[in-house]
Design a protein around this motif. Structure first.
Motif, mmCIF file in Angstrom:
data_model
loop_
_atom_site.group_PDB
_atom_site.id
_atom_site.type_symbol
_atom_site.label_atom_id
_atom_site.label_comp_id
_atom_site.label_asym_id
_atom_site.label_seq_id
_atom_site.Cartn_x
_atom_site.Cartn_y
_atom_site.Cartn_z
ATOM 1 N N PHE A 244 0.844 -1.203 0.000
ATOM 2 C CA PHE A 244 0.000 0.000 0.000
ATOM 3 C C PHE A 244 0.881 1.257 0.000
ATOM 4 O O PHE A 244 0.580 2.242 -0.673
ATOM 5 C CB PHE A 244 -0.915 0.050 1.233
ATOM 6 C CG PHE A 244 -1.940 -1.049 1.290
ATOM 7 C CD1 PHE A 244 -2.340 -1.717 0.140
ATOM 8 C CD2 PHE A 244 -2.535 -1.403 2.494
ATOM 9 C CE1 PHE A 244 -3.295 -2.729 0.190
ATOM 10 C CE2 PHE A 244 -3.492 -2.410 2.551
ATOM 11 C CZ PHE A 244 -3.868 -3.069 1.399
ATOM 12 N N ASP A 245 1.968 1.186 0.772
ATOM 13 C CA ASP A 245 2.837 2.368 0.869
ATOM 14 C C ASP A 245 3.441 2.756 -0.478
ATOM 15 O O ASP A 245 3.667 3.932 -0.736
ATOM 16 C CB ASP A 245 3.937 2.144 1.913
ATOM 17 C CG ASP A 245 3.379 2.293 3.330
ATOM 18 O OD1 ASP A 245 2.293 2.888 3.476
ATOM 19 O OD2 ASP A 245 4.011 1.801 4.286
ATOM 20 N N LEU A 246 3.694 1.737 -1.316
ATOM 21 C CA LEU A 246 4.211 2.053 -2.657
ATOM 22 C C LEU A 246 3.204 2.921 -3.410
ATOM 23 O O LEU A 246 3.553 3.891 -4.075
ATOM 24 C CB LEU A 246 4.461 0.774 -3.467
ATOM 25 C CG LEU A 246 5.563 -0.161 -2.977
ATOM 26 C CD1 LEU A 246 5.642 -1.378 -3.893
ATOM 27 C CD2 LEU A 246 6.899 0.570 -2.955
ATOM 28 N N LEU A 393 -4.243 -1.007 -9.470
ATOM 29 C CA LEU A 393 -3.978 0.423 -9.404
ATOM 30 C C LEU A 393 -2.623 0.823 -9.978
ATOM 31 O O LEU A 393 -2.508 1.814 -10.704
ATOM 32 C CB LEU A 393 -4.080 0.843 -7.937
ATOM 33 C CG LEU A 393 -4.128 2.292 -7.602
ATOM 34 C CD1 LEU A 393 -5.005 3.039 -8.565
ATOM 35 C CD2 LEU A 393 -4.670 2.429 -6.192
ATOM 36 N N ILE A 394 -1.619 0.033 -9.654
ATOM 37 C CA ILE A 394 -0.286 0.370 -10.154
ATOM 38 C C ILE A 394 -0.260 0.281 -11.683
ATOM 39 O O ILE A 394 0.366 1.095 -12.363
ATOM 40 C CB ILE A 394 0.797 -0.553 -9.520
ATOM 41 C CG1 ILE A 394 0.985 -0.186 -8.038
ATOM 42 C CG2 ILE A 394 2.103 -0.484 -10.274
ATOM 43 C CD1 ILE A 394 1.765 1.086 -7.771
ATOM 44 N N ASN A 398 0.843 3.177 -14.175
ATOM 45 C CA ASN A 398 1.909 2.965 -15.162
ATOM 46 C C ASN A 398 1.432 3.275 -16.576
ATOM 47 O O ASN A 398 2.163 3.874 -17.370
ATOM 48 C CB ASN A 398 2.420 1.524 -15.088
ATOM 49 C CG ASN A 398 3.266 1.293 -13.844
ATOM 50 O OD1 ASN A 398 3.739 2.259 -13.216
ATOM 51 N ND2 ASN A 398 3.446 0.046 -13.464
ATOM 52 N N THR A 399 0.209 2.845 -16.870
ATOM 53 C CA THR A 399 -0.329 3.130 -18.196
ATOM 54 C C THR A 399 -0.441 4.636 -18.404
ATOM 55 O O THR A 399 -0.059 5.166 -19.459
ATOM 56 C CB THR A 399 -1.724 2.486 -18.361
ATOM 57 O OG1 THR A 399 -1.621 1.112 -18.014
ATOM 58 C CG2 THR A 399 -2.234 2.618 -19.775
ATOM 59 N N ALA A 400 -0.949 5.333 -17.375
ATOM 60 C CA ALA A 400 -1.112 6.783 -17.493
ATOM 61 C C ALA A 400 0.246 7.440 -17.727
ATOM 62 O O ALA A 400 0.383 8.334 -18.572
ATOM 63 C CB ALA A 400 -1.755 7.346 -16.227
ATOM 64 N N VAL A 401 1.256 6.986 -17.006
ATOM 65 C CA VAL A 401 2.577 7.607 -17.133
ATOM 66 C C VAL A 401 3.177 7.320 -18.513
ATOM 67 O O VAL A 401 3.753 8.204 -19.137
ATOM 68 C CB VAL A 401 3.512 7.150 -15.986
ATOM 69 C CG1 VAL A 401 4.932 7.606 -16.225
ATOM 70 C CG2 VAL A 401 3.000 7.682 -14.646
#
Ligand code: ARG
Length: 579
Positions: A244-246, A393-394, A398-401
């Motif tokens: 979660f912290d990531l 979520l990650i 990543n896709t957005a970035v």
């Protein structure tokens, strides 16, 4: 400093006193910014409401208030409009000095209505041993924006992550761990393995009832303090929290405390007993419930709040009552806000009503609920479901970035590689957050990659680009030795832009007070649009622009940059100075 709306509202109050309406039962509502120049810059509906309540002509009341207005440098024109509105037009001279003073202040001249007041904001609150997915995105993003907005408004904010780290799912996991675990897979990706085990348990439990019996026994052992189960539980919790912290780091989200459901377990038996002793709770078919009557409020439905099942187990709601008591004892909050999805509305109505019965009568409870977030492929992503098939979520970030990276590479090919990577991260993550925050939290939304990453319209990249454009003008001015000077509002486009900058403090405070970050986003979009119009009509630098005008426009452009930077930061969106 006060905001413009506050200063005008105060003038209306003084005038209403002088005109003899001080005792009218109608409370004074703040003046609001208008976005239509035909209605002036700000509008008050006070006379309209007083007229209605006293059954006199609202326009006559409005005229009496206007006639009684104390003289003020602020106002160029005050006039009665429509059925009884009072429209104010600010004086240009006053507006230009007001904007300049605001831009010298890091807080844009906002007062601190929250000074000395404490709010607890309960948000994000994902469930342990599951990967955080987009269903948690809205609570995390909206809750964090509220945390920032309330801090800006001067409140003492306790941001509390009420993680779901207790209950039978852990018994299920423990059984699955002993039966089917794959140590290598766990070492490689703990959450993925836990998620697989949890799913496996649920599939197998359909055919094999004994599994659920064992899971309950393991849960009971855990609750009784069994060492082996406690160690497993700690391990699962730590692995989940690390993951979660990531996500939180990536999103720039912060908490004051993370007190999960497990924290409250030792207190539950006492609370249930206390509620029974005080006759707030009753025994119903072996279970313990808090029943409600019409006196407890509206919308509570027919069902009581279940706080102990007939098998003795406490529930989600029992923990929430303990949480209320703990928060009241620890922080004495004036307000407590819960940010969850809209399916928990009934739950929180029950919790708020039961809290009142327990004697917590002085807390202003608010449930800020959000609608469903859908992804274009049709996947509905919700908080409690969370099983397989949901978008991670990650992966979304990543896709957005990477999509943002393509845009940055195209638009800013001349920037160094490392800087382009940083900008793409800010743009991509900001685009996802802003897409959510720019809409009413209560609405269902369907994520739209093109719209969220568009360089036009109400999107993060558009606003970031407006900010970077201002920074670039400020840099070029410095190179040419142009120094910012007194603001003079010559062109309509200049005045509009100055007014938009000056209103930012009002917009931020309104967004906090209404728990609607989208009201600030709407305002920032207006700022950026006004900047575009200014950009077309008013040159800042150039041989054909005289020094005083350059100096004035430079002040304005620097002010716009500051308003956009401060405003976007309040919704957790970054602002690169070059794009
Ligand atoms: N863990 C819960 C869920 O994922 C949300 C908790 C919200 N906060 C609370 N105090 N109940 O649905």
């Amino acid at each position: 400093m006060t905001t413009i709306a506050q200063s005008l509202t105060e003038l209306v109050r003084v005038a209403a006193d002088a005109a003899g309406y001080a005792d009218s039962p109608v409370p004074l509502e703040p003046c609001v910014a208008t976005n239509n120049p035909d209605h002036g810059d700000y509008q008050s509906n006070y006379a309209f409401r007083v007229g209605k309540s006293l059954r006199t002509n609202p326009r006559a009341v409005a005229q009496a208030v206007v006639d009684a207005l104390p003289s003020s440098e602020m106002i160029a024109k005050a006039e009665v409009a429509g059925p009884g509105f009072i429209n104010f037009t600010l004086s240009d001279a006053w507006l230009s000095s007001d904007v300049q003073r605001r831009c010298r202040d890091a807080r844009l001249g906002a007062p601190s209505p929250g000074a000395g007041r404490t709010v607890v904001i309960d948000f994000s609150s994902p469930n342990i041993a599951k990967r955080m997915h987009v269903g948690h995105l809205r609570s995390t993003i909206i809750g964090d924006a509220l945390r920032r907005l309330y801090s800006f408004a001067g409140w003492n904010v306790i941001a509390d992550n009420h993680v779901g780290d207790w209950g039978t799912p852990f018994g299920m996991l423990i059984v699955a761990w002993h039966e089917w675990r794959d140590d290598a897979a766990y070492d490689a990706d703990a959450i993925a393995e836990l998620q697989r085990l949890y799913q496996l348990f649920r599939e197998n439990a359909k055919a094999d009832e004994a599994l659920m019996v064992r899971a309950r026994a393991e849960t009971a052992k855990l609750q009784a303090g069994d060492e082996e189960n406690a160690a497993l539980w700690t391990q699962f919790v730590m692995a989940s929290m690390a993951e979660f912290d990531l996500v939180y780091d990536r999103l720039g989200v912060e908490f004051t405390v993370t007190l999960g459901e497990s924290f409250y377990q030792p207190k539950l038996a006492q609370i249930i007993q206390d509620l029974l002793d005080r006759k707030i709770a009753i025994i119903n078919y072996g279970a313990v419930v808090v029943p409600f009557t019409a006196e407890d409020g509206k919308g509570l439905g027919k069902n009581p709040l279940l706080i102990r099942k007939s098998d003795g187990a406490a529930l989600y709601g029992t923990t929430d009552l303990a949480t209320v008591l703990h928060r009241v004892e620890t922080w004495s909050p004036e307000r407590v806000i819960y940010e969850t999805d809209n399916r928990q509305q009934q739950h929180f109505k029950h919790i708020f009503a039961a809290s009142k019965k327990m004697g917590v009568t002085h807390v202003d409870f608010r449930h800020v609920f959000h609608g469903i977030l859908r992804f274009p492929d049709g996947a509905v992503v919700s908080t409690r479901a969370g099983g397989s098939g949901t978008t991670n979520l990650i992966d979304v970030l990543n896709t957005a970035v990477s999509r943002a990276r393509a845009v940055v590479d195209e638009k800013s090919a001349s920037l160094p590689e490392a800087e382009r990577a940083v900008i793409a991260e800010t743009v991509g993550v900001g685009a996802v957050k802003y897409f959510d925050l720019s809409q009413n939290p209560a609405s269902d939304i369907t994520f739209d990659w093109d719209r969220s990453l568009s360089m036009e319209g109400n999107s993060a990249p558009y606003l970031m680009y407006a900010h970077a454009r201002c920074c670039s003008i400020v840099r070029r001015a410095a190179e040419r030795g142009v120094v910012a000077g007194d603001l003079r509002l010559l062109e309509p486009a200049e005045r509009n832009l100055a007014l938009a900058v000056a209103r930012t403090a009002d917009a931020a405070l309104l967004a906090a007070e209404t728990n609607r970050p989208n009201l600030l986003c709407d305002h920032l979009y207006t700022v950026a649009q006004s900047l575009s119009r200014f950009y077309v009509n008013c040159r800042v630098l150039g041989d054909d622009v005289d020094d005083a005008t350059s100096a004035s426009r430079l002040t304005l452009v620097a002010g716009v940059a500051q308003a956009l930077r401060t405003g976007l930061d309040l919704v957790g969106v970054g602002t690169p100075s070059r794009m």
